[in-house]
Design a protein around this motif. Structure first.
Motif, mmCIF file in Angstrom:
data_model
loop_
_atom_site.group_PDB
_atom_site.id
_atom_site.type_symbol
_atom_site.label_atom_id
_atom_site.label_comp_id
_atom_site.label_asym_id
_atom_site.label_seq_id
_atom_site.Cartn_x
_atom_site.Cartn_y
_atom_site.Cartn_z
ATOM 1 N N ALA A 107 0.807 -1.222 0.000
ATOM 2 C CA ALA A 107 0.000 0.000 0.000
ATOM 3 C C ALA A 107 0.840 1.272 0.000
ATOM 4 C CB ALA A 107 -0.941 -0.015 1.202
ATOM 5 N N GLU A 110 -1.131 4.160 -1.503
ATOM 6 C CA GLU A 110 -2.230 4.526 -0.612
ATOM 7 C C GLU A 110 -1.734 5.289 0.615
ATOM 8 O OE1 GLU A 110 -3.708 1.578 -3.364
ATOM 9 O OE2 GLU A 110 -1.912 1.626 -2.114
ATOM 10 N N GLU A 113 -1.655 8.793 -0.387
ATOM 11 C CA GLU A 113 -3.020 9.290 -0.562
ATOM 12 C C GLU A 113 -3.681 9.591 0.779
ATOM 13 O OE1 GLU A 113 -5.061 6.309 -2.731
ATOM 14 O OE2 GLU A 113 -3.847 6.532 -4.550
ATOM 15 N N VAL A 114 -3.472 8.717 1.760
ATOM 16 C CA VAL A 114 -4.071 8.923 3.079
ATOM 17 C C VAL A 114 -3.564 10.217 3.698
ATOM 18 C CG1 VAL A 114 -4.079 8.056 5.453
ATOM 19 C CG2 VAL A 114 -4.576 6.506 3.550
ATOM 20 N N PRO A 137 -3.417 2.746 5.150
ATOM 21 C CA PRO A 137 -3.129 2.459 3.739
ATOM 22 C C PRO A 137 -3.560 1.052 3.319
ATOM 23 C CG PRO A 137 -1.268 3.562 4.760
ATOM 24 C CD PRO A 137 -2.215 3.214 5.862
ATOM 25 N N LYS A 138 -3.374 0.071 4.200
ATOM 26 C CA LYS A 138 -3.791 -1.295 3.857
ATOM 27 C C LYS A 138 -5.313 -1.369 3.698
ATOM 28 C CE LYS A 138 0.010 -3.571 6.329
ATOM 29 N NZ LYS A 138 0.362 -4.257 7.592
ATOM 30 N N ARG A 140 -7.286 1.064 2.826
ATOM 31 C CA ARG A 140 -7.640 1.759 1.582
ATOM 32 C C ARG A 140 -7.337 0.879 0.372
ATOM 33 N NH1 ARG A 140 -9.006 7.046 0.559
ATOM 34 N NH2 ARG A 140 -8.452 7.911 -1.479
ATOM 35 N N TRP A 141 -6.226 0.133 0.435
ATOM 36 C CA TRP A 141 -5.893 -0.784 -0.661
ATOM 37 C C TRP A 141 -6.965 -1.861 -0.797
ATOM 38 C CZ3 TRP A 141 -5.298 -5.759 -2.024
ATOM 39 C CH2 TRP A 141 -4.575 -6.048 -3.174
ATOM 40 N N ARG A 144 -10.154 -0.654 -2.289
ATOM 41 C CA ARG A 144 -10.014 -0.364 -3.722
ATOM 42 C C ARG A 144 -9.958 -1.630 -4.565
ATOM 43 N NH1 ARG A 144 -5.370 3.691 -4.735
ATOM 44 N NH2 ARG A 144 -7.090 5.152 -4.352
#
Length: 495
Positions: A107, A110, A113-114, A137-138, A140-141, A144
């Motif tokens: 990630a 991500e 992005e976060v 991040p994980k 969010r990954w 997605r």
């Protein structure tokens, strides 16, 4: 379940195995069993395990205890510990995706992005490192790339112990030590940054936060039927594996330190809570209370450098390497052991290994010894980044992990640190021995950690290595020269 318990259980979910022990109230070992785990790496940067395997391992461990003659009805409590910084998603108590482990770095995009979406410096806000391995991040990954994974009532678990607690008790909890590794925990307030989930549109339920000695729940009838544990057995929250290992090593006093020699390693030191931020890459993890903080500085090249030296100079034979190093004179060459970048005492992903002083007279043993000395110097320098003021346990530094099997390396560490080092027996059991303190405290068998250490841990005499005064002075001068080496060659590492 008995009103007069005679034993406690402790289980640790590591990366390579699940270990479980039964101890009587004196700390004597009644039964022990270990179940190996499979880690899957389906594609680069993905590191996963099956949470169902953790539960199956616990069931097997309980059966093994009974096969060894243990009466589980005499148990007074169970304490859990395990790997931290994982992402496990459950719906109605069942995992809906493989566990994304702490070492998974898929990630990276991500993570950036976060940070941009939140508009905050996550590391500064949490008081701990943040990056691709962090929980947000994980999540969010997964949101997605795995359609529908966050649909419905989804519970987030951030450590393996919490997953087992859920199966045993139906409770959704985690400890503060594990929570602090996630990049979602506010160290200053000892609570979650739950509003970040709403900002990012990540609809998951966070676990309740509890301290290691607090009750997480009691074993339900369905879990008792599968494990053989008594219905109603108290399950303590316990703590993450780094914290459990720290307690198992007997380290809890202000400024006390220990050294962990794994494939990678770390220097751990206990500090009372201070407002100063941690150094780059240094984790600050609450232990038994908010005022007990474990500072952990990870060192990338430890056992991996040892392995490289064995492969390069001794055809992969550790016993032969041990003999080569023992015959070589100390402090003759300088070595930066940064084979694949480094995190502490310098943070440089581009750093690589360097030897200085090699001449026509230099032999394989000289270079091999320089590697182990270089790692020892890095660990000494890392201790300084933690602000460590004294060794542990009456001046003794515990040395843990697989590298501690090398007697010559332990002696080098004693001389470089100019402090006695000790290698505890049964080092693989340290996390469960540390976790067991929660059960002892809950039952009133140990009124304090000092009492537990004297009653249980100090009864396991380790192997002690005492520094040689002349060699310690020699290494002090040599390590000062070593400290000048990285700044001198660092420009050469630029990509």
């Amino acid at each position: 379940m008995t009103d007069r318990p005679h034993a406690v259980a402790a289980v640790d979910v590591g990366t390579t195995a699940v270990k479980g022990v039964l101890l009587d109230r004196t700390g004597a070992l009644i039964a022990a069993h270990e179940v190996p785990l499979e880690t899957r790496r389906p594609v680069p940067e993905h590191v996963e395990q099956d949470p169902a395997a953790w539960w199956a391992a616990l069931v097997e461990i309980c059966a093994a205890w009974r096969a060894q003659g243990a009466d589980l009805d005499t148990l007074g409590a169970l304490s859990l510990s395990g790997q931290m910084q994982d992402v496990v998603l459950t719906r109605a108590g069942v995992a809906i995706h493989p566990a994304v482990l702490y070492s998974d770095t898929r990630a990276g995009a991500e993570a950036a992005e976060v940070t941009a979406r939140l508009g905050v410096d996550v590391a500064a806000a949490t008081g701990n490192p943040y990056g691709a391995a962090s929980v947000l991040p994980k999540l969010r990954w997964l949101a997605r790339h795995v359609p529908g994974v966050l649909a419905g009532d989804v519970h987030l678990h951030v450590g393996a112990a919490g997953v087992l607690t859920g199966r045993l008790c139906g409770e959704h909890v985690t400890d503060h030590t594990t929570a602090a590794t996630t990049g979602l925990y506010d160290l200053g307030r000892a609570t979650w940054w739950s509003e970040w989930l709403r900002t990012l549109g990540l609809a998951v339920v966070l676990p309740d936060l509890r301290w290691p000695h607090e009750l997480a729940g009691r074993v339900r009838a369905d879990a008792a039927a599968q494990t053989g544990l008594p219905v109603g057995l108290p399950v303590l929250t316990g703590l993450g594996d780094a914290g459990a290992t720290t307690l198992g090593a007997g380290v809890l006093g202000e400024g006390e330190r220990y050294v962990y020699l794994g494939t990678s390693g770390w220097v751990g030191a206990v500090r009372r809570r201070t407002p100063e931020p941690a150094g780059a890459g240094v984790f600050r993890l609450p232990l038994l209370h908010a005022d007990d903080v474990l500072t952990v500085a990870p060192v990338s090249n430890v056992g991996s450098a040892h392995r490289w030296a064995a492969d390069t100079f001794a055809d992969g034979d550790y016993a032969r390497l041990e003999a080569l190093v023992a015959r070589a004179a100390p402090a003759t060459l300088l070595c930066l052991p940064y084979l694949d970048g480094e995190r502490s005492p310098v943070s440089d992903p581009h750093a690589r290994g360097v030897f200085v002083g090699v001449g026509g007279h230099s032999a394989a043993g000289d270079l091999a010894r320089a590697v182990l000395e270089g790692v020892a110097y890095a660990l000494k320098a890392t201790s300084g980044t933690l602000g460590v003021v004294r060794p542990s346990l009456g001046g003794v530094v515990p040395v843990l992990g697989g590298g501690a099997r090398s007697a010559v390396w332990c002696q080098i560490l004693a001389d470089v640190l100019d402090a006695p080092v000790t290698v505890p027996p049964d080092a693989a059991l340290l996390p469960v021995l540390g976790s067991a303190y929660s059960a002892f405290a809950f039952l009133g068998w140990a009124p304090s950690f000092a009492a537990y250490r004297a009653q249980v841990l100090d009864q396991r005499a380790g192997t002690r290595f005492t520094p040689d005064p002349a060699r310690a002075r020699q290494y002090a001068a040599h390590s000062a020269r070593w400290s000048d080496l990285y700044p001198a060659v660092q420009p050469l590492f630029r990509p």
